[in-house]
Design a protein around this motif. Structure first.
Motif, short mmCIF file in Angstrom:
data_model
loop_
_atom_site.label_atom_id
_atom_site.label_comp_id
_atom_site.label_asym_id
_atom_site.label_seq_id
_atom_site.Cartn_x
_atom_site.Cartn_y
_atom_site.Cartn_z
N ASN A 119 -5.99 2.65 -0.71
CA ASN A 119 -5.80 3.58 -1.83
C ASN A 119 -5.40 2.81 -3.08
N ASP A 126 -2.92 -2.20 0.24
CA ASP A 126 -3.38 -2.60 1.57
C ASP A 126 -3.98 -1.43 2.34
N SER A 127 -3.51 -0.22 2.05
CA SER A 127 -4.00 0.98 2.73
C SER A 127 -5.41 1.39 2.29
#
Length: 98
Positions: A56, A53-54
């Protein structure tokens, strides 16, 4: 196995299954129909990791050359360059053999 012309996506792993045992511990020779499907194999390719979700990518805990144990009915069997390989999600892998 020669260089594999296959690049798995996300958290998928390509495994070359080990050959099924053809004899029992007691020395009885098993016919092909009675041999159990192998649940162990060598990792020959890994994807870049699952997108988090970030934004990455999550790092996989297995790498090329690792020997792994996977679920009996997990993944998909695919033939690539005349070799039978199994494509699994990392979550289908139960353990890494040390």
């Amino acid at each position: 196995m020669a260089k594999l012309n296959l690049r798995p996506l996300d958290d998928r792993v390509v495994v070359q299954p080990e050959d099924a045992e053809s004899t029992t511990a007691g020395g009885i020779v098993l016919p092909d129909s009675a041999q159990e499907k192998p649940q162990r194999g060598k990792v020959v390719a890994v994807g870049p990791g699952k997108m988090l979700d970030s934004g990455n990518r999550g790092e996989l805990s297995v790498g090329v050359g690792d020997t792994v144990i996977y679920g009996k009915y997990g993944g998909s069997n695919v033939e690539v360059d005349g070799n039978e390989v199994k494509i699994l999600r990392e979550s289908d892998i139960l353990a890494k053999v040390l």
